[in-house]
Design a protein around this motif. Structure first.
Motif, PDB file in Angstrom:
ATOM      1  N   HIS A   1     -10.603 -56.791  -9.386  1.00 60.79           N
ATOM      2  CA  HIS A   1      -9.592 -56.674  -8.353  1.00 60.79           C
ATOM      3  C   HIS A   1     -10.277 -56.762  -6.988  1.00 60.79           C
ATOM      4  CE1 HIS A   1      -5.522 -55.250  -7.204  1.00 60.79           C
ATOM      5  NE2 HIS A   1      -6.122 -54.605  -6.228  1.00 60.79           N
ATOM      6  N   TRP A   2      -9.572 -57.218  -5.976  1.00 65.42           N
ATOM      7  CA  TRP A   2     -10.139 -57.212  -4.636  1.00 65.42           C
ATOM      8  C   TRP A   2      -9.028 -57.041  -3.621  1.00 65.42           C
ATOM      9  CZ3 TRP A   2     -10.680 -61.111  -8.175  1.00 65.42           C
ATOM     10  CH2 TRP A   2      -9.947 -62.286  -7.968  1.00 65.42           C
ATOM     11  N   ALA A   3      -9.415 -56.495  -2.479  1.00 69.38           N
ATOM     12  CA  ALA A   3      -8.443 -56.232  -1.421  1.00 69.38           C
ATOM     13  C   ALA A   3      -8.096 -57.516  -0.690  1.00 69.38           C
ATOM     14  CB  ALA A   3      -9.022 -55.203  -0.439  1.00 69.38           C
ATOM     15  N   GLY A   4      -6.898 -57.518  -0.096  1.00 62.29           N
ATOM     16  CA  GLY A   4      -6.524 -58.626   0.761  1.00 62.29           C
ATOM     17  C   GLY A   4      -5.579 -59.633   0.149  1.00 62.29           C
ATOM     18  N   VAL A   5      -5.287 -59.524  -1.152  1.00 60.58           N
ATOM     19  CA  VAL A   5      -4.399 -60.480  -1.809  1.00 60.58           C
ATOM     20  C   VAL A   5      -2.961 -59.988  -1.807  1.00 60.58           C
ATOM     21  CG1 VAL A   5      -3.925 -61.753  -3.933  1.00 60.58           C
ATOM     22  CG2 VAL A   5      -6.288 -61.322  -3.234  1.00 60.58           C
ATOM     23  N   ILE A   6      -2.771 -58.744  -2.183  1.00 62.09           N
ATOM     24  CA  ILE A   6      -1.433 -58.141  -2.166  1.00 62.09           C
ATOM     25  C   ILE A   6      -1.508 -56.807  -1.434  1.00 62.09           C
ATOM     26  CG2 ILE A   6      -0.606 -59.268  -4.251  1.00 62.09           C
ATOM     27  CD1 ILE A   6      -1.265 -56.829  -5.833  1.00 62.09           C
ATOM     28  N   GLU A   7      -0.373 -56.338  -0.980  1.00 62.70           N
ATOM     29  CA  GLU A   7      -0.317 -55.093  -0.224  1.00 62.70           C
ATOM     30  C   GLU A   7      -0.644 -53.894  -1.116  1.00 62.70           C
ATOM     31  OE1 GLU A   7       0.200 -54.592   3.132  1.00 62.70           O
ATOM     32  OE2 GLU A   7      -0.156 -56.756   3.110  1.00 62.70           O
ATOM     33  N   PRO A   8      -1.231 -52.845  -0.556  1.00 64.63           N
ATOM     34  CA  PRO A   8      -1.591 -51.671  -1.358  1.00 64.63           C
ATOM     35  C   PRO A   8      -0.419 -51.048  -2.117  1.00 64.63           C
ATOM     36  CG  PRO A   8      -2.633 -51.563   0.793  1.00 64.63           C
ATOM     37  CD  PRO A   8      -1.689 -52.731   0.837  1.00 64.63           C
ATOM     38  N   THR A   9       0.764 -51.013  -1.506  1.00 64.27           N
ATOM     39  CA  THR A   9       1.916 -50.419  -2.201  1.00 64.27           C
ATOM     40  C   THR A   9       2.292 -51.220  -3.440  1.00 64.27           C
ATOM     41  OG1 THR A   9       3.317 -51.595  -0.600  1.00 64.27           O
ATOM     42  CG2 THR A   9       2.926 -49.252  -0.199  1.00 64.27           C
ATOM     43  N   VAL A  10       2.223 -52.541  -3.333  1.00 69.57           N
ATOM     44  CA  VAL A  10       2.536 -53.401  -4.484  1.00 69.57           C
ATOM     45  C   VAL A  10       1.476 -53.241  -5.555  1.00 69.57           C
ATOM     46  CG1 VAL A  10       2.884 -55.777  -5.250  1.00 69.57           C
ATOM     47  CG2 VAL A  10       3.749 -55.047  -3.017  1.00 69.57           C
ATOM     48  N   ALA A  11       0.208 -53.261  -5.146  1.00 67.75           N
ATOM     49  CA  ALA A  11      -0.890 -53.115  -6.100  1.00 67.75           C
ATOM     50  C   ALA A  11      -0.837 -51.761  -6.791  1.00 67.75           C
ATOM     51  CB  ALA A  11      -2.228 -53.291  -5.385  1.00 67.75           C
ATOM     52  N   ALA A  12      -0.594 -50.706  -6.027  1.00 60.73           N
ATOM     53  CA  ALA A  12      -0.556 -49.352  -6.601  1.00 60.73           C
ATOM     54  C   ALA A  12       0.542 -49.248  -7.652  1.00 60.73           C
ATOM     55  CB  ALA A  12      -0.343 -48.320  -5.495  1.00 60.73           C
ATOM     56  N   ARG A  13       1.698 -49.845  -7.369  1.00 62.28           N
ATOM     57  CA  ARG A  13       2.820 -49.779  -8.313  1.00 62.28           C
ATOM     58  C   ARG A  13       2.511 -50.567  -9.585  1.00 62.28           C
ATOM     59  NH1 ARG A  13       6.188 -51.352  -5.005  1.00 62.28           N
ATOM     60  NH2 ARG A  13       6.944 -49.294  -4.335  1.00 62.28           N
ATOM     61  N   GLN A  14       1.964 -51.768  -9.433  1.00 64.21           N
ATOM     62  CA  GLN A  14       1.672 -52.598 -10.600  1.00 64.21           C
ATOM     63  C   GLN A  14       0.554 -51.995 -11.456  1.00 64.21           C
ATOM     64  OE1 GLN A  14       0.898 -56.477  -8.920  1.00 64.21           O
ATOM     65  NE2 GLN A  14       3.056 -57.044  -8.954  1.00 64.21           N
ATOM     66  N   LEU A  15      -0.490 -51.501 -10.809  1.00 63.85           N
ATOM     67  CA  LEU A  15      -1.605 -50.916 -11.549  1.00 63.85           C
ATOM     68  C   LEU A  15      -1.185 -49.635 -12.270  1.00 63.85           C
ATOM     69  CD1 LEU A  15      -4.390 -51.501  -8.878  1.00 63.85           C
ATOM     70  CD2 LEU A  15      -4.203 -52.636 -11.103  1.00 63.85           C
ATOM     71  N   ALA A  16      -0.367 -48.828 -11.613  1.00 63.32           N
ATOM     72  CA  ALA A  16       0.127 -47.610 -12.255  1.00 63.32           C
ATOM     73  C   ALA A  16       0.971 -47.955 -13.478  1.00 63.32           C
ATOM     74  CB  ALA A  16       0.940 -46.781 -11.258  1.00 63.32           C
ATOM     75  N   SER A  17       1.766 -49.018 -13.368  1.00 63.85           N
ATOM     76  CA  SER A  17       2.597 -49.448 -14.497  1.00 63.85           C
ATOM     77  C   SER A  17       1.747 -49.911 -15.667  1.00 63.85           C
ATOM     78  CB  SER A  17       3.538 -50.564 -14.046  1.00 63.85           C
ATOM     79  OG  SER A  17       4.283 -51.079 -15.131  1.00 63.85           O
ATOM     80  N   ILE A  18       0.712 -50.724 -15.386  1.00 58.78           N
ATOM     81  CA  ILE A  18      -0.169 -51.211 -16.442  1.00 58.78           C
ATOM     82  C   ILE A  18      -0.888 -50.045 -17.115  1.00 58.78           C
ATOM     83  CG2 ILE A  18      -2.229 -52.583 -16.931  1.00 58.78           C
ATOM     84  CD1 ILE A  18      -1.376 -54.427 -14.608  1.00 58.78           C
ATOM     85  N   ASP A  19      -1.395 -49.129 -16.314  1.00 59.95           N
ATOM     86  CA  ASP A  19      -2.129 -47.984 -16.852  1.00 59.95           C
ATOM     87  C   ASP A  19      -1.207 -47.094 -17.684  1.00 59.95           C
ATOM     88  OD1 ASP A  19      -4.499 -46.478 -17.148  1.00 59.95           O
ATOM     89  OD2 ASP A  19      -3.861 -45.091 -15.598  1.00 59.95           O
ATOM     90  N   ARG A  20       0.010 -46.904 -17.208  1.00 61.37           N
ATOM     91  CA  ARG A  20       0.975 -46.048 -17.913  1.00 61.37           C
ATOM     92  C   ARG A  20       1.353 -46.652 -19.262  1.00 61.37           C
ATOM     93  NH1 ARG A  20       4.182 -45.973 -14.072  1.00 61.37           N
ATOM     94  NH2 ARG A  20       5.649 -47.558 -14.751  1.00 61.37           N
ATOM     95  N   GLU A  21       1.620 -47.944 -19.285  1.00 61.22           N
ATOM     96  CA  GLU A  21       2.029 -48.589 -20.528  1.00 61.22           C
ATOM     97  C   GLU A  21       0.897 -48.687 -21.545  1.00 61.22           C
ATOM     98  OE1 GLU A  21       3.753 -52.310 -19.443  1.00 61.22           O
ATOM     99  OE2 GLU A  21       5.399 -51.393 -18.300  1.00 61.22           O
ATOM    100  N   SER A  22      -0.347 -48.612 -21.070  1.00 64.50           N
ATOM    101  CA  SER A  22      -1.499 -48.697 -21.983  1.00 64.50           C
ATOM    102  C   SER A  22      -1.948 -47.333 -22.474  1.00 64.50           C
ATOM    103  CB  SER A  22      -2.670 -49.379 -21.278  1.00 64.50           C
ATOM    104  OG  SER A  22      -3.245 -48.516 -20.305  1.00 64.50           O
ATOM    105  N   GLY A  23      -1.341 -46.284 -21.964  1.00 69.05           N
ATOM    106  CA  GLY A  23      -1.780 -44.948 -22.350  1.00 69.05           C
ATOM    107  C   GLY A  23      -3.059 -44.524 -21.658  1.00 69.05           C
TER     108      GLY A  23
END
Length: 315
Positions: A74-96
């Motif tokens: 992952h790297w900064a500057g591609v998507i906004e932090p709020t979008v990244a935080a939401r997507q990453l939290a979703s991936i982590d949550r669904e993977s346990g």
């Protein structure tokens, strides 16, 4: 703590070396099962198609495996932090909770530090601010505003946090003073640059020193990239560029483990045969060697005279 092994896929499609590991996911799924069964605990997702593709691939890998942890590049500057935080939290949550975040510097890297010092510093400042915001979004219980050098957020909040919250594992690397300063503040796992035993040991001490400034010297774990390849050893090759019999490779890695390395990132084992052989031979030999070393360390203490008890009885 047991040594962890991470699989780092390369571009090794039999028909075209330019085709990435994840090109044909039906073929990749078979390899993922073999990687998981061969003793690897983690796999790096770092596709040339970019960050958004990496997120999609990470979700697919986690869905198709039972225990593998995905190291998402992952790297900064591609998507906004709020979008990244939401997507990453979703991936982590669904993977346990099997996701970790591997932050790299783009588009600059540490090789550019001398020729473009201003750009290099700016990149790491942006990474620093980005990670501060991700962690805040993963932990806050009410919306917040932020106005920084790189990001502006109004009412920043995500409702559904991941299982780790702000403790999602962050992986970083680098060798410049600027990179180490940011890594010392944020990294849970530091990915070391290849080098001799002395070079790697010196880098470990530098990273610990940077982390100590934030009271985190004892919280860091260290990962070392290791390339396994066929052919005879070369006299002046780096010790982490391994060739020769599995026992020889395991012995070389054992010396690095003695520096305090917790994880080896294995590169160069991408065909089913290579994956199976690495797991059956090199990884197994190293685990057995480490287990023997630990038993030798603890065995004398287990049979040491209980001097304190004898004194109390005598008194």
């Amino acid at each position: 703590m047991p040594i962890a092994f991470t699989h780092v896929p390369a571009k090794t499609h039999p028909a075209d070396a330019a085709i990435p590991f994840f090109y044909d996911f039906a073929e990749t799924a078979t390899k993922l099962g073999l990687i998981e069964d061969s003793g690897f605990q983690k796999i790096v997702v770092d596709d040339s198609a970019g960050l958004l593709t990496n997120m999609d691939l990470a979700a697919q890998v986690l869905h198709r495996t039972a225990s593998l942890e995905v190291v998402l590049t992952h790297w900064a500057g591609v998507i906004e932090p709020t979008v990244a935080a939401r997507q990453l939290a979703s991936i982590d949550r669904e993977s346990g909770g099997r996701l970790s975040l591997r932050m790299i510097s783009e588009p600059l890297n540490d090789d550019d530090a001398e020729t473009r010092p201003v750009g290099h510093g700016v990149i790491w400042q942006r990474i620093d601010e980005y990670l501060v915001l991700l962690k805040r979004l993963w932990s806050n219980d009410r919306p917040f505003d932020h106005e920084g050098a790189f990001y502006s957020i109004k009412g920043g909040y995500i409702e559904r946090k991941g299982p780790h919250g702000a403790d999602l594992v962050i992986r970083m690397g680098g060798q410049s003073g600027t990179a180490l300063k940011v890594a010392g503040r944020h990294a849970d796992v530091f990915e070391l640059a290849p080098g001799s035993l002395d070079e790697v040991g010196q880098l470990i001490e530098r990273v610990r020193g940077a982390a100590a400034e934030h009271g985190r010297a004892g919280k860091l774990r260290f990962a070392l990239p290791v390339r396994i390849h066929k052919g005879a050893s070369v006299a002046d090759h780096k010790a982490v560029d391994l060739s020769g019999p599995p026992a020889q490779a395991a012995l070389s890695l054992l010396a690095y483990a003695g520096l305090g390395i917790d994880e080896f990132m294995i590169v160069g084992v991408d065909t089913p045969r290579e994956i199976a052989t690495a797991g059956r031979e090199t990884l197994a030999l190293l685990r057995n060697s480490l287990a023997r070393r630990e038993s030798e360390v603890f065995q004398p203490a287990a049979y040491a005279p209980r001097a304190g008890l004898e004194t109390r009885i005598a008194g």
